[in-house]
Design a protein around this motif. Structure first.
Motif, PDB file in Angstrom:
ATOM      1  N   ILE A 190       8.624 -13.627   7.644  1.00  0.00           N
ATOM      2  CA  ILE A 190       8.860 -12.723   8.768  1.00  0.00           C
ATOM      3  C   ILE A 190       8.351 -12.763   9.959  1.00  0.00           C
ATOM      4  O   ILE A 190       8.788 -12.301  11.021  1.00  0.00           O
ATOM      5  CB  ILE A 190       8.385 -11.360   8.062  1.00  0.00           C
ATOM      6  N   ASP A 191       7.437 -13.810  10.247  1.00  0.00           N
ATOM      7  CA  ASP A 191       6.944 -14.038  11.382  1.00  0.00           C
ATOM      8  C   ASP A 191       7.497 -15.190  12.144  1.00  0.00           C
ATOM      9  O   ASP A 191       7.475 -15.838  13.284  1.00  0.00           O
ATOM     10  CB  ASP A 191       5.513 -14.378  11.285  1.00  0.00           C
ATOM     11  N   ASP A 192       8.647 -15.790  11.481  1.00  0.00           N
ATOM     12  CA  ASP A 192       9.285 -16.988  11.937  1.00  0.00           C
ATOM     13  C   ASP A 192      10.122 -16.226  13.169  1.00  0.00           C
ATOM     14  O   ASP A 192      10.898 -15.304  13.318  1.00  0.00           O
ATOM     15  CB  ASP A 192      10.276 -17.572  11.149  1.00  0.00           C
ATOM     16  N   PRO A 193      10.155 -16.959  14.432  1.00  0.00           N
ATOM     17  CA  PRO A 193      10.781 -16.419  15.533  1.00  0.00           C
ATOM     18  C   PRO A 193      12.343 -16.014  15.406  1.00  0.00           C
ATOM     19  O   PRO A 193      12.714 -15.235  16.101  1.00  0.00           O
ATOM     20  CB  PRO A 193      10.751 -17.627  16.501  1.00  0.00           C
ATOM     21  N   LEU A 194      12.964 -16.682  14.539  1.00  0.00           N
ATOM     22  CA  LEU A 194      14.266 -16.320  14.184  1.00  0.00           C
ATOM     23  C   LEU A 194      14.276 -14.907  13.547  1.00  0.00           C
ATOM     24  O   LEU A 194      15.027 -14.143  13.848  1.00  0.00           O
ATOM     25  CB  LEU A 194      14.884 -17.435  13.197  1.00  0.00           C
ATOM     26  N   VAL A 195      13.551 -14.821  12.636  1.00  0.00           N
ATOM     27  CA  VAL A 195      13.659 -13.448  12.019  1.00  0.00           C
ATOM     28  C   VAL A 195      12.986 -12.371  12.585  1.00  0.00           C
ATOM     29  O   VAL A 195      13.588 -11.319  12.991  1.00  0.00           O
ATOM     30  CB  VAL A 195      12.595 -13.431  10.660  1.00  0.00           C
ATOM     31  N   ALA A 196      11.762 -12.595  13.762  1.00  0.00           N
ATOM     32  CA  ALA A 196      11.335 -11.636  14.412  1.00  0.00           C
ATOM     33  C   ALA A 196      12.418 -11.279  15.661  1.00  0.00           C
ATOM     34  O   ALA A 196      12.410 -10.191  15.813  1.00  0.00           O
ATOM     35  CB  ALA A 196      10.111 -12.191  15.250  1.00  0.00           C
ATOM     36  N   THR A 197      13.259 -12.163  15.989  1.00  0.00           N
ATOM     37  CA  THR A 197      14.214 -11.876  17.163  1.00  0.00           C
ATOM     38  C   THR A 197      15.231 -11.104  16.497  1.00  0.00           C
ATOM     39  O   THR A 197      15.662  -9.788  17.164  1.00  0.00           O
ATOM     40  CB  THR A 197      14.853 -13.131  17.623  1.00  0.00           C
ATOM     41  N   LEU A 198      15.711 -11.387  15.599  1.00  0.00           N
ATOM     42  CA  LEU A 198      16.656 -10.423  14.799  1.00  0.00           C
ATOM     43  C   LEU A 198      16.391  -9.177  14.560  1.00  0.00           C
ATOM     44  O   LEU A 198      17.061  -8.190  14.423  1.00  0.00           O
ATOM     45  CB  LEU A 198      17.387 -11.173  13.523  1.00  0.00           C
ATOM     46  N   LEU A 199      15.306  -9.063  14.046  1.00  0.00           N
ATOM     47  CA  LEU A 199      14.681  -7.660  13.624  1.00  0.00           C
ATOM     48  C   LEU A 199      14.480  -6.897  15.040  1.00  0.00           C
ATOM     49  O   LEU A 199      14.752  -5.738  14.977  1.00  0.00           O
ATOM     50  CB  LEU A 199      13.373  -7.607  12.892  1.00  0.00           C
TER      51      LEU A 199
END
Length: 469
Positions: A390-399
């Motif tokens: 969940i702390d991956d930049p991809l996941v963080a940006t989408l959320l």
């Protein structure tokens, strides 16, 4: 630069819906009876792919058709590439529709058609999201590759061929617009295993034929059996009436011809990753037939289906249940049933969605202990469990984009369904269904809420821009 992405989508509503209607009108079901060198999954998926690539060329993209298996086009420049993975094939329409599944129609704000929510509607939403960034000339620092598959609903042979192509390299990160919001950053493993039955078919009642299910990843809506033997039509009708009265959620019928009886049970289709949401017509039919005196492989086939597979969505009676603290429980969908009295190899296809901590070999070992099963085989197509933190930049940006546009709190999700998001190590599924939305994927009367689709397109536009600006 500040952009009102909702307003930009509003400007393009009519053209987006026109493009979507044209795409939905194409029957892109896989058809193995019409496979040839130019149509690897039949003519329908090829027609949809060619149509979409022509649309992209109309809008100024340079496209590639990878031998009718898949297609793509790119936008922008940069050392990193964002991949958007969508698919144009659909599961069989089946029966029970109130409208023609390939003549899209809007009723009460809902667009009904096969593929409207899985995956042509979300695909068009993501396409128009990228189109906005291109039309406005927004400053970006990465490339975007939009990839279109044609075999996602079956064996993913499209992506195997695509990534084996010498001119194709994997994007660095990406998402599939083929699930739900706020995000799917974890997916269970996915494997189909087959139970085989053989031997002489005898008994007071003889089972000549039993079929149910269209795809391994769909709950069989209906099933049909042909029987004969020491039973009359009146007795059979009486027994079916009693059975249906005890199970009012399903329907059924009996017909007779040439001293044989055809029994059909109709339940409710559902996505194979959520078998508990359907009513498996095949297991209900076996439950009905199990009261008769069968013998040999017919008895083993029917008895196992009725006593073990019916309503065993977590594999407890199968002896393969497993649960992981993060990914949850294993699930099983009894998807396709085939029994012919003249065949020495009758099968039941079981589609498993399994968490970390077990694997296809462990599942096979459990199935081999079942009574009456001659052997167990495993599909060559397997997806192991997939998770992006969940702390991956991809996941963080989408959320972050999801929270900004909806005002709702984002959170991670792990599902039993399999999406093209898992094609990349840093790949997820993102939309287009919103929380508490009615999921009609793989069902009759599949629909997408038109306003929600426009809403998803605006989220996609901002999300893509945030990832590549």
């Amino acid at each position: 630069m500040t952009v009102d992405f909702k307003a930009e989508i509003d400007k393009r509503r009519n053209e987006m819906m026109e493009d979507l209607f044209n795409l939905l009108a194409i029957n892109s079901e896989r058809d193995d009876t019409k496979v040839d060198k130019d149509h690897p999954f039949g003519p329908g998926p090829v027609e949809a792919l060619e149509h979409f690539l022509a649309m992209a060329e109309r809008d100024g993209y340079q496209t590639r058709n990878i031998d009718n298996y898949a297609g793509d086009f790119e936008f922008g420049q940069g050392d990193e590439t964002l991949g958007i993975f969508a698919h144009l094939d659909v599961v069989p329409a089946g029966t029970g529709w109130n409208t023609d599944p390939y003549q899209p129609v809007i009723k009460d704000g809902k667009l009904y058609a096969r593929g409207s929510s899985d995956d042509k509607g979300p695909t068009l939403a993501a396409y128009y999201a990228l189109k906005i960034i291109k039309d406005l000339g927004l400053p970006i620092s990465k490339k975007v590759r939009f990839v279109l598959g044609t075999d996602e609903e079956s064996g993913w042979g499209d992506m195997a061929y695509y990534f084996a192509h010498p001119d194709v390299q994997k994007p660095d990160f990406g998402f599939a617009p083929d699930a739900e919001f706020p995000i799917i950053n974890g997916e269970k493993g996915n494997i189909t295993e087959y139970l085989h039955f053989a031997g002489d078919n005898q008994g007071d009642v003889v089972l000549h034929h039993f079929t149910g299910g269209l795809r391994e990843n769909m709950v069989p809506e209906s099933a049909t059996a042909i029987i004969s033997g020491q039973i009359s039509l009146e007795e059979l009708q009486d027994k079916l009436s009693v059975f249906l009265a005890a199970h009012p959620q399903i329907s059924g019928s009996v017909m007779t011809k040439d001293h044989r009886f055809t029994v059909q049970i109709i339940g409710k289709a559902a996505h194979g990753s959520t078998p508990e949401e359907g009513l498996n017509g095949a297991t209900y039919l076996a439950l009905f037939l199990n009261q008769f005196t069968l013998a040999g492989p017919a008895q083993a086939f029917v008895q196992l289906t009725a006593d073990i597979l019916h309503d065993d969505f977590a594999g407890h009676k199968l002896g393969v249940a497993h649960e992981d603290t993060k990914m949850g429980s294993l699930s099983v969908n009894a998807g396709v049933f085939n029994f012919e009295e003249s065949s020495s190899d009758n099968t039941i296809a079981l589609n498993f969605r399994y968490p970390q901590g077990t694997d296809s070999a462990s599942i096979k070992a459990g199935l081999e202990k079942l009574s009456g099963v001659e052997k167990v085989t495993i599909s060559e197509h397997e997806h192991t469990p997939h998770y992006v933190p969940i702390d991956d930049p991809l996941v963080a940006t989408l959320l972050s984009v999801y929270e900004k546009q909806t005002g709702l709190k984002g959170y991670e999700q792990i599902i039993g369904g399999g999406t093209f998001g898992r094609l990349l190590e840093r790949g997820v599924a993102f939309g287009a269904m919103f929380p508490d939305y009615e999921n009609t994927m793989h069902q009759a009367n599949e629909f997408v809420d038109v306003e929600e689709l426009y809403r998803a397109a605006a989220i996609y536009a901002e999300a893509i821009y945030e990832l590549i600006k």
